[in-house]
Design a protein around this motif. Sequence first.
Motif, short mmCIF file in Angstrom:
data_model
loop_
_atom_site.label_atom_id
_atom_site.label_comp_id
_atom_site.label_asym_id
_atom_site.label_seq_id
_atom_site.Cartn_x
_atom_site.Cartn_y
_atom_site.Cartn_z
N LYS A 87 0.84 -1.06 0.06
CA LYS A 87 -0.21 -0.03 0.18
C LYS A 87 0.87 1.24 0.02
O LYS A 87 1.89 1.02 0.70
N PHE A 88 0.47 2.43 -0.78
CA PHE A 88 1.38 3.35 -0.99
C PHE A 88 1.36 4.20 0.40
O PHE A 88 2.36 4.53 0.73
N THR A 89 0.10 4.16 1.19
CA THR A 89 0.06 5.02 2.31
C THR A 89 1.42 4.61 3.31
O THR A 89 2.06 5.19 3.71
N ARG A 92 5.09 4.98 1.73
CA ARG A 92 5.56 6.27 2.08
C ARG A 92 5.78 6.52 3.41
O ARG A 92 6.98 7.14 3.82
N ASN A 124 2.91 2.39 -10.81
CA ASN A 124 2.28 3.64 -10.03
C ASN A 124 3.14 4.41 -9.94
O ASN A 124 4.26 4.35 -9.14
N TYR A 126 3.48 7.28 -8.18
CA TYR A 126 3.82 7.67 -6.85
C TYR A 126 4.61 6.65 -5.99
O TYR A 126 5.34 7.24 -5.27
N ASP A 127 4.43 5.52 -6.40
CA ASP A 127 5.46 4.51 -5.77
C ASP A 127 6.95 4.78 -6.14
O ASP A 127 7.74 4.71 -5.35
N LEU A 132 12.19 7.19 -5.09
CA LEU A 132 13.37 7.72 -5.78
C LEU A 132 13.78 8.84 -4.52
O LEU A 132 14.81 9.05 -4.18
N THR A 133 12.73 9.47 -4.07
CA THR A 133 12.92 10.25 -2.79
C THR A 133 13.49 9.72 -1.65
O THR A 133 14.57 10.32 -1.04
N ASN B 118 6.27 15.22 3.77
CA ASN B 118 5.69 14.72 2.26
C ASN B 118 5.78 15.82 1.41
O ASN B 118 6.18 16.00 0.24
N SER B 121 9.22 16.86 0.44
CA SER B 121 9.80 16.10 -0.57
C SER B 121 9.57 16.16 -1.90
O SER B 121 9.89 15.75 -2.91
N VAL B 124 12.20 19.53 -2.39
CA VAL B 124 13.71 19.21 -2.40
C VAL B 124 13.82 17.85 -2.29
O VAL B 124 13.25 17.06 -1.45
N MET B 125 14.69 17.34 -3.06
CA MET B 125 15.13 15.86 -3.27
C MET B 125 16.40 15.67 -2.61
O MET B 125 17.30 16.23 -3.56
N GLY B 126 16.95 14.84 -1.74
CA GLY B 126 18.19 14.56 -1.51
C GLY B 126 19.20 15.76 -1.65
O GLY B 126 20.20 15.98 -1.89
N GLN B 144 -1.31 12.50 -4.25
CA GLN B 144 -0.97 11.34 -3.20
C GLN B 144 -1.74 11.16 -2.18
O GLN B 144 -1.92 10.12 -1.70
N MET B 147 -4.58 9.28 -3.17
CA MET B 147 -4.47 7.97 -3.35
C MET B 147 -4.44 7.23 -1.82
O MET B 147 -5.09 6.12 -1.84
N GLU B 148 -3.74 8.09 -0.98
CA GLU B 148 -3.88 7.52 0.34
C GLU B 148 -5.31 7.21 0.95
O GLU B 148 -5.62 6.42 1.61
N GLU B 151 -6.92 4.33 -0.66
CA GLU B 151 -6.44 2.98 -0.02
C GLU B 151 -7.05 2.67 1.26
O GLU B 151 -7.27 1.77 1.74
#
Lengths: 1105, 193
Positions: A87-89, A92, A124, A126-127, A132-133, B118, B121, B124-126, B144, B147-148, B151
């Motif tokens: 799950k993305f939640t 993350r 997805n 966002y995954d 990456l982040t 969140n 991020s 700014v990344m890394g 995002q 999406m959460e 879910e």
Amino acid sequence: MALKMVKGSIDRMFDKNLQDLVRGIRNHKEDEAKYISTCIDEIKQELKQDNIAVKANAVCKLTYLQMLGYDVSWAAFNIVEVMSSSKFTYKRIGYLAASQCFHEGTDVIMLTTNQIRKDLSSPNQYDTGVALTGLSCFVTPDLARDLANDIMTLMSHTKPFIRKKAVLIMYKVFLKYPESLRPAFPRLKEKLEDPDPGVQSAAVNVICELARRNPKNYLSLAPLFFKLMTSSTNNWVLIKIIKLFGALTPLEPRLGKKLIEPLTNLIHRLHKHLSVFAVLISLSSGMPNHSASIQCLACVLVKYLGLLAMSKILKTHPKSVQSHKDLILQCLDDKDESIRLRALDLLYGMVSKKNLMEIVKKLMLHMDKAEGTTYRDELLTKIIDICSQSNYQYITNFEWYISILVELTRLEGTRHGHLIASQMLDVAIRVKAIRGFAVAQMAMLLDNAHMLTGNTQRNGICEVLYAAAWICGEFSEHLKDPLQTLEAMLRPKVATLPGHIQAVYVQNVAKLFATVLRGQEGVPDRQVAQETSQLLIDRLPLFVQSANLEVQERASCILQLVKYVQKLQQKEVQVAEEVTALFAGELNPVAPKAQKKVPVPEGLDLDAWINEPPSESESEDEKPKAVFAQEEQRPTRPRHPEVDEKELARRREARKQEQANNPFYIKASPSSQKVYAETPGVEHIPVVQIDLSVPLKVPGMPMSDQYVKLEEERRQREKAERKKKKEKKRRKDKCGRGHRAESGGESEEDITPAHTVDIVTEEMPENALPSDEDDKDPSDPHKALDIDLDKPLVDNEKLPVRAHRPPDALKSPVEGGEGEGVAQEPKKKSKKDKKEKEKRKSKERKASVCFCFACFGIILGFVIGRTRGAPVRPLAVPETSSFLVQSYDIQGNLQDGSQVVVSVIFENKSSSSSFLKCMEFNVLDSLNSKLQRPEGASPHEAVTIPFQLPPGVSNEARFVFSVQSIVMPQKLKGTLAFIVKDSSTHEKLDFKLHFTCTSYMITTPCYSDAFAKLLESGDLKASSVRLEGVSMPFHHLLARICFHHHFSVVERIDSCASMYSRSIQGHHVCLLVKTVSTVSIDAKCDEPSLLENVLQEIKQTFAKC
Amino acid sequence: MIKAILIFNNHGKPRLSKFYEHYTEDTEQQIIRETFHLVSKRDDNVCNFLEGGMLIGGSDNKLIYRHYATLYFVFCVDSSESELGILDLIQVFVETLDKCFENVCELDLIFHMDKVHNILSEMVMGGMVLETNMNEIITQVDAQNKMEKSEAGIAGAPARAVSAVKNMNLPEIPRNINIGDISIKVPNLPSFK
């Protein structure tokens, strides 16, 4: 199952979540630590449970506790568990926790490689983004090596969101795994011209970071950046590019000239921004008196940045900055510390022989006024830096400098005592002419030592006494009254000084003793000499008792020596000469790197064993007897193998420390062997009357001023003399030359030093190798990135690829897709399309993004109202000759399989000044597709477009459509109503939106193994189509399918390729494209009608060309 | 490169800390304390740049900060970043927070540190600036969050209800009462673009 889930979630809701934790901590202000420790216990319990939601909650709380300073590394494994949730939640939460507390030393990182790889290739976006982040924060060399290839693939992902992240993270990968730079660089370079400004700016960002450290490798990119600079409107990109050019211009002087024009343009633009900025700041800091503060804030900001800029100019054009000396000195009075520090920095570069004294005097004044020890310390170091720079180049009068140093010792509570001390030592040793003066000053310091050590022990300034004692001892022949100094050095208070200083005291007491004895030689009255010996014998026991070993050892040595001398004295033997001989010889300074530069003599192998190395087989459980016997046999065997690296390093460090503190280390003087000679008679020891008429100077008095005055007088005198000479000379050649302009001010070179100063250069070993290599820090990670990027790639440089995947399958999406796709694109557009496109080029991003990257993209294709004919009314509005053009593209919504987003670009093409407003967009909904209208609107109501269009301007609006079934293409009729402002006429424009089946397809990368599995599964229905009369190269054909129909190439073998795409509702579409004489496409899909339509559309595309 | 991003309040309590180089927890706390010490003693009308130097390695670094009501936003950057650019980035950050939390105040940051992370991020990344366009940032953050939410679905509903009740019952969320948590005022001005 469902029951279990519901039960789980009910249990869960009574768990403490992050908000509860925060609230709890706030409620337990008094016993916060205790409360948190109970919370951590709870979290540990939660982590033991199987439910991933509970675990994620616990990890989330841990992230908060980590911020408060609690070590949470014990939960690293649980974090990995949460990261791998589907799950993305939770994913993350897991990645956030990992990015906060993982680092190179975390061992569980090894476990994450596959998980991260999976997430990177997740459908997805966002995954992928979250992975990456997270990765950017904890990438290790291993991860970088294993994932470099996956990330490189993502650099050409269809979504700009992923692309920009992938581009950015490459920098981190390069740092950890420099080998990846060369293979990845061509693609990185491509991204500089990415249609998405975000991706572009990320690429600029990465290249600027790379080029900052090794600019010469990036010179070839200069033309590209130049183009970007003149075309880009993004301030971020501009700033970065200008910074990059800053690094490049020193290497390529021609660049500088080219840059002048665009830069002036930019400055004009930025000028406006500065003022905007100042306003912003003043408003946001919430001050009541805005108008007043704006002015002052603007000043503050500009002042700081101005000083910053000046310091950069200074490096290249020192003259132009020097004229602003007064302004900079004024900045020293600024109440803002940042500005003062900046100004100080500038001064460093501005000094010359002429103004050094003046500047230092100003700084000394500031130091008196300055509050805050940090700033004062900064001033102190700056004064010393300024004076000592480039081997005391600017100092013309060392007496003045010594007096400045003495004055600096009055500074209370400074940390930089050792700095002053080392300067004193350096000057006294290296400038021979100054020694007499220095010794006098140091003797005074020693005499007034109580003023330095006065208040506190932790006072760093007492370090100065170290230097003073050493100078007085070493150059004691210059002392006017050694006896007095000797007494000062033996005061009981000395015992309170730090050990290393006492040690120097004791040693130098011995030197002074020798000087006193020599002074007394030949004087009939021997009383003084004997009294001196007695003094030493009385006072030295104090040091013998010292807790410091060094002090103790030296003191007892010297005490014994003095006792012996005393005995000889009583026998009336002449001892002075012998005692002096102990300290004879000159100490010369050694360059700091001298030791390193000693060349290794020929034939000497430092790595070779001196003796046979101990045999490996020598096991520990051998009989002890044998071991002993062996050791006895070769007692000289080096012990080193037993000492581990760390221990060695520690010892080396300790030794260095010791050498640094030990002035005697400088050089073993040939005559310093201790000579205990026969003592001659003492009869002739002379007695000198102590001359008390020497004026006692209290070091509290500022003396440097008088030297400034003296120096000025001297310079005046010299000038006058020179003038006289010149005058004479001129008189001589008057007839020849006529008038010569009077020289305005004296130039730098005219100032001669007060006395010929012999600055002893530091000693270097003979035939030392001149090299500047050691200036570079070997641990600098950027050194590894100094790689020539213009050389073509060699095979063995390719990035490591997972073994079970054929390498060409991996590369093919790049080859087959992007490269040719872009190259192909212009040909297949009709002329009119092209024209439209060019018009749009200058416009903002989205349209063109999709355009160029269509091979991976999600667009349906542009249908421009006018050109694609159909029953669309001419768009011209006759009365005003205004001209409205719209173009659109359709994107599938990844999150929601039943939605597509249609971006429409409206352009007002009217030539006159007609303004379009009140635009309303409406579509006649079909059963299948509906325009989503704002809440509360009736089903046929028009959607208002939230902008107006001035002539010649275009803007984009997005409309969301909900779609039921995607297996059939369809057309929607719509109207656009608008008002032309000038004539206030209502106009209406009909159009058609064409939803093809391809527009529901999303380019999704697919690996060949997954592709094979999919085909084997047998759920897919097959169909095929033949394309007649297509006579284009195979890769063009593939590129075209990729571009128009959103496929990606999975694998390509000769004239046969497999391709893959996915619909927004998750249908897989697989193609096998073959050319023998004609092109045949065999296709498989789990939805036959969708497949049929897609194939028809492909056929149409090729029928048109 | 950005070395670290810190948010703390007027009393030096950390509200967000993001380090782009690894330090032990103790060092991190020390850095936060020292930074607070440096920044808090400066007037509001002096410049927003501070050469921290010793704080996070090397004299190449500087602190760029802004003070909003009760909060300090501090970025520690090296010389490759532009001072004004970073100041603008801070403004974008705060405005984004303001949009995402609807009139952001310190309490939002206290209770929703994860959300702030969140949002950050996406900017700014890394240690490298990823996105400066506020709309783009908000779009991605919203997508995002959506999406959460989807879910969580039905299973998430009871948990949400309970947390809503919890928030209601406790007298401790006085958004309107001034207990030192004055909301951050963001000027309604076009940003530096």
